[in-house]
Motif scaffolding. Structure first.
Motif, short mmCIF file in Angstrom:
data_model
loop_
_atom_site.label_atom_id
_atom_site.label_comp_id
_atom_site.label_asym_id
_atom_site.label_seq_id
_atom_site.Cartn_x
_atom_site.Cartn_y
_atom_site.Cartn_z
N ALA A 158 0.84 -1.20 0.00
CA ALA A 158 0.00 0.00 0.00
C ALA A 158 0.87 1.25 0.00
O ALA A 158 0.60 2.22 -0.72
CB ALA A 158 -0.92 -0.02 1.22
N ALA A 159 1.94 1.22 0.79
CA ALA A 159 2.83 2.38 0.88
C ALA A 159 3.44 2.67 -0.49
O ALA A 159 3.40 3.81 -0.98
CB ALA A 159 3.92 2.12 1.92
N VAL A 160 3.99 1.64 -1.11
CA VAL A 160 4.67 1.83 -2.40
C VAL A 160 3.67 2.20 -3.49
O VAL A 160 3.91 3.13 -4.27
CB VAL A 160 5.45 0.56 -2.78
CG1 VAL A 160 6.00 0.68 -4.19
CG2 VAL A 160 6.57 0.32 -1.78
N LEU A 161 2.53 1.50 -3.51
CA LEU A 161 1.55 1.78 -4.57
C LEU A 161 0.97 3.19 -4.44
O LEU A 161 0.79 3.89 -5.44
CB LEU A 161 0.43 0.74 -4.56
CG LEU A 161 0.77 -0.65 -5.10
CD1 LEU A 161 -0.45 -1.54 -5.10
CD2 LEU A 161 1.38 -0.57 -6.49
N SER A 162 0.69 3.62 -3.20
CA SER A 162 0.11 4.96 -3.04
C SER A 162 1.10 6.01 -3.54
O SER A 162 0.69 7.03 -4.10
CB SER A 162 -0.29 5.22 -1.58
OG SER A 162 0.85 5.28 -0.76
N ALA A 163 2.39 5.76 -3.35
CA ALA A 163 3.39 6.68 -3.86
C ALA A 163 3.46 6.61 -5.39
O ALA A 163 3.40 7.63 -6.07
CB ALA A 163 4.76 6.36 -3.25
N TYR A 164 3.55 5.41 -5.90
CA TYR A 164 3.69 5.20 -7.34
C TYR A 164 2.51 5.79 -8.11
O TYR A 164 2.68 6.47 -9.12
CB TYR A 164 3.82 3.71 -7.63
CG TYR A 164 3.87 3.35 -9.09
CD1 TYR A 164 4.91 3.81 -9.90
CD2 TYR A 164 2.89 2.54 -9.66
CE1 TYR A 164 4.96 3.47 -11.24
CE2 TYR A 164 2.94 2.21 -10.99
CZ TYR A 164 3.97 2.66 -11.78
OH TYR A 164 4.03 2.34 -13.11
N PHE A 165 1.30 5.56 -7.60
CA PHE A 165 0.11 6.06 -8.30
C PHE A 165 0.08 7.58 -8.34
O PHE A 165 -0.39 8.18 -9.30
CB PHE A 165 -1.17 5.54 -7.63
CG PHE A 165 -1.41 4.07 -7.86
CD1 PHE A 165 -0.87 3.42 -8.96
CD2 PHE A 165 -2.18 3.33 -6.97
CE1 PHE A 165 -1.09 2.07 -9.16
CE2 PHE A 165 -2.41 1.99 -7.17
CZ PHE A 165 -1.86 1.35 -8.27
#
Lengths: 341, 556
Positions: free
Chosen positions: A88-95
């Protein structure tokens, strides 16, 4: 006078007035007060308003602890939450990273508006929960095995997207608000989210039919099925809820550090289990509470902070925690056995 | 000396020497003889000749050689005396059958012998010495092996490994293939040559698994092998082979205690039969002296006095439940209908398919065929059944019927939470009210509705299971062994609840393996045998219970 008081206490302890659950929760609250007292006396500068409020603010494991507790009450495990936090941490940043903010790959993302990015992130997390549910509920595979697999799977996604590192450039300004927007003192948005989720969890547990079903399934799944409980549906919802909470926790943590780090939440699945069991929840299901889990989280938090402030090396910290957990669980078992003779 | 009376064979020589020892007072025939092995050692002759000699002496009536003597055995459970002052003896190297209805006390007696239960009082002598076992392993070491219905073999291991399981020879932490293993394989080969030692047990049929267990028991020099319904899962041919093996066991110096509901088997394989009823010993006599099945049945059911069934008027309404051609792997083409207000009983022995039928109607197991309820096809899952208006009191109260660690208050509304909830939120006042109401109405003995279920007695637990179903207020109630393991008082209370529900116009389908309760409650009775409906009987004073037993034990 003293005598009647003793009899009264004894009667209560014999289960005339109080349920086993309240008994254990109260006992663990007593332990919490004792641990807090001892830490205040022995650890220099422990009893300090900043320190204590930090203690409250740092309880990330409480959010994932809700889902883990609900599932354990139903007789199931969820170890995937640690990986879901990282994902969730990485995806929220990536998105939400600007599409071409930097020349290197880790600096550029999809540039989706933050709100939508969060929704997408949470959908991905619930997807992991759905995978858990499918293998555990439909394929009848042991929950420990399945969630161990999805733990690695979700962290693997985090590592691929963050290329084994972190995404911390080109993030929109709003990204860090969630973890750091402060109302008064240390009451920031992250703490508020935690409190709101906790209140919601307590209501679900104590007041709703959904909550009652968890206890019924955990106490006797066969009887629950024969009593018309839709066991599969309930469990699937619980796994998706647990993954959703893992996602929220990951988003909040990423926001706090203003970075999508693929190493976030390492070992949190273990901590969530520990605080759940410390709070009196039975690994055999049918017994436990979110309130107990919160108390457990604070006991563990105080211990970690204390050994840290006393300057113990990290290796010793681990040992102290392990010891306390084993003693606490033995004590609970002993207390319940004595009570239920 | 007179040549005519000189012994001609070794056996006769042994007989003579045993008689001489008896007259010298070294052996006391009126009490008990030491084990054959000991006599053989003392006389310096082989085991088999001693056995032969003792058999002749037994037929001559000179000695009584009992392997097991049970005296004044009593076992109490809370509220029930399961075994009531039972005394009988088991003669060595015989097949001793134990028969009785469900609840007669057979299983309790066997469980005491195998160490699963401790007796309340009484004496058991094995080979003349006081016997007590605290667990099955100890029982086996002392010479009583048991062939349970649930076979005790490990499917993943080979036949050889299964034989030596628990008795492995270990040298320096490594397994060694010793003489003992070869002996065991020898025994297995002599019993059933077609079983390969290296075969995985999981690949064997149930019958052959049994044989592996029998071989293990025989090879470990068990004096007694208890067989609990060994033929329940066997085909005709397999049963024949099992009987041949049992006869062979007698030659191997093993006594068999044989429990079966199939009375024909008793006449085929049994030497002696003991009949039990209501925990009491009724008779022990040689099978040859039992005239026929009818005599055995008469001893089993006795002149049971129970509340007489009073014929009731059932309205001529349309059927509430209609089962058409229901078939599963255990049930064969079952069709029947139940009208509102009717109590329909299904009687059959263990394994006849009662539980399977109850579960299928409730949608707990898959089936082919059709079930119509209120003229609508029923979905095949419990939640659907409850929604349609069917509730089930399952066979196993503790594992299927209730939530032991939850409270009475938690248990009662489970089947219809909607009644104590509003928009998904539980109204705890309504919940408490419902619990209080049922505790009072069904006379559930408890200090509080907050008491955990496992702390209640069996009868009170069952009343909570009933409350659960009654609270759901369904039109059809399926009862699977609703009075199993509860005391007489609670039983009669449950019967009156059943009658009252029927009077209110609810339909009841009542499955039981106790004939008296079927006869005293049901309007119509179906007899089940081997998954098939064998007969339908309208209850009334003319009903012949001996004929019923005849049918459900496989008679035509």
């Amino acid at each position: 006078m003293m005598h009647t008081l003793i009899t009264e206490v004894r009667q209560k302890a014999n289960g005339k007035g109080m349920s086993n659950l309240s008994f254990i929760t109260l006992a663990m609250f007593g332990v919490l007060v004792a641990v807090f007292g001892v830490a205040s006396l022995l650890v220099p500068r422990f009893f300090d308003i900043n320190n204590v409020s930090n203690l409250i603010a740092q309880q990330a494991d409480i959010i994932i602890g809700i889902g883990v507790t609900f599932l354990m009450i139903s007789g199931y495990f969820d170890l995937s939450v640690g990986g879901i936090i990282a994902m969730a941490a990485v995806l929220s940043a990536y998105f939400s990273q600007a599409p071409s903010a930097a020349s290197f790959e880790l600096g550029s993302g999809l540039g989706i508006p933050y709100g939508l990015a969060l929704v997408l992130t949470l959908i991905c997390c619930v997807g992991i929960g759905a995978i858990n549910a499918f293998f555990i509920v439909k394929m009848k595979i042991a929950s420990v095995i399945v969630t161990l697999g999805t733990l690695a799977f979700s962290r693997g996604i985090a590592m691929i997207v963050a290329q084994g590192d972190q995404r911390n450039t080109g993030l929109p300004p709003i990204f860090k608000e969630c973890g750091s927007f402060t109302f008064v003192g240390t009451l920031n948005l992250a703490v508020l989210i935690m409190i709101v989720l906790l209140i919601g969890a307590l209501i679900v547990e104590k007041k709703t039919v959904f909550g009652r079903r968890m206890y019924q399934i955990g106490a006797n799944q066969t009887a629950a099925r024969l009593s018309g409980v839709k066991v599969d549906r309930e469990l699937s919802l619980l796994y998706m809820l647990s993954a959703l909470l893992g996602g929220i926790s990951g988003i909040v943590m990423a926001s706090k550090f203003n970075s999508g780090n693929c190493a976030l939440g390492t070992g949190y699945e273990f901590d969530a289990l520990v605080v759940t069991v410390l709070g009196g929840t039975s690994v055999f299901g049918g017994f436990g509470s979110v309130a107990g889990m919160v108390i457990g989280a604070f006991i563990l938090g105080i211990l970690s902070t204390s050994v840290n402030m006393l300057g113990f090396p990290p290796s010793l910290q681990m040992l102290v925690r392990a010891l306390v957990i084993i003693v606490a669980i033995l004590a609970q078992r002993f207390a319940l056995d004595r009570r239920n003779v | 000396m007179d040549h005519k009376i000189r012994p001609q064979t070794v056996a006769e020589a042994v007989i003579e020497r045993i008689l001489a020892e008896i007259s010298a007072g070294q052996l006391q025939p009126d009490q008990r003889l030491p084990p054959q092995r000991e006599i053989a050692r003392r006389l310096g002759v082989s085991n088999s000749s001693v056995r032969e000699a003792l058999q002749s002496l037994q037929t001559m009536g000179v000695v009584d050689d009992y392997v097991l003597e049970i005296r004044n055995l009593v076992k109490d459970f809370p509220g029930v005396r399961a075994v009531d002052d039972v005394s009988f003896n088991v003669r060595r190297n015989t097949v001793h059958c134990l028969v009785g209805e469900n609840g007669a006390g057979k299983s309790t007696l066997i469980k005491i012998l195998t160490g699963a239960y401790l007796r309340t009082s009484g004496t058991i002598l094995l080979n003349g010495t006081e016997y007590v076992a605290y667990n099955p392993r100890e029982a086996r070491q002392k010479g009583i092996a048991t062939l349970f219905q649930e076979l005790n073999v490990v499917d993943q291991l080979t036949v050889e490994d299964n034989l030596t399981l628990g008795v492995e020879d270990v040298k320096f932490g490594f397994l060694t293939k010793s003489r003992k293993i070869r002996q065991m394989l020898e025994v297995l080969r002599s019993i059933e040559p077609s079983i390969e030692p290296k075969q995985k047990v999981g690949k064997l049929s149930v019958a052959k698994k049994q044989i592996v267990e029998i071989a293990k028991a025989a090879a470990s020099e068990a004096d007694i092998i208890i067989m609990d319904e060994p033929t329940a899962a066997l085909s005709e041919g397999e049963i024949k082979r099992l009987f041949r093996i049992i006869r062979g066991l007698k030659e191997k110096n093993v006594t068999v205690i044989y429990i079966s509901h199939r009375l024909d088997e008793i006449f085929e394989i049994g030497d002696v039969v003991t009949v039990m009823r209501d925990g009491k010993h009724i008779a022990t006599k040689p099978v040859a002296e039992v005239k026929d099945r009818a005599e055995l049945i008469k001893m089993m059911i006795g002149k049971a006095v129970f509340e007489q069934y009073v014929p009731r008027e059932i309205g001529a309404e349309a059927a509430l439940l209609e089962v058409r051609h229901l078939t599963t792997d255990k049930l064969h083409d079952i069709s029947f209908a139940v009208r509102p207000g009717e109590i329909v009983g299904f009687y059959g022995l263990v394994g006849a398919g009662k539980t399977e039928l109850a579960r299928a109607i409730f949608g707990a197991d898959r089936y082919s065929g059709e079930i119509y309820f209120k003229n609508r096809k029923l979905a095949c899952h419990p939640a659907g059944a409850i929604e349609a208006g069917i509730a089930l009191v399952p066979e196993e109260r503790r594992t299927q019927g209730l939530f032991p660690i939850l409270t009475i208050r938690d248990n009662i509304p489970v089947m219809s939470m909607a009644k104590v909830a509003c928009g998904g939120f539980v109204d705890s006042a309504k919940e408490r009210e419902a619990a209080e109401q049922f505790v009072k109405a069904l006379n559930i003995v408890t200090s509080s509705i907050e008491k955990q279920m496992f702390k209640l007695s069996g009868g009170n637990q069952q009343k909570v299971v009933f409350s659960k179903c009654l609270f759901a207020d369904t039109d059809l109630l399926i009862l699977d062994e609703p009075t199993r393991g509860i005391d007489v008082g609670a039983k009669s209370e449950i019967y009156s609840i059943i009658r009252e529900l029927a009077a209110q116009g609810k339909a009841i389908v009542f499955f039981s393996s106790e004939l008296p309760e079927i006869l005293n409650s049901c309007d119509r009775i179906f007899l089940l045998y081997d998954g098939r409906l064998k007969a339908e009987i309208q209850n009334g004073p003319h009903v012949d219970s001996e004929k019923i037993i005849h049918i459900v034990t496989g008679g035509e």
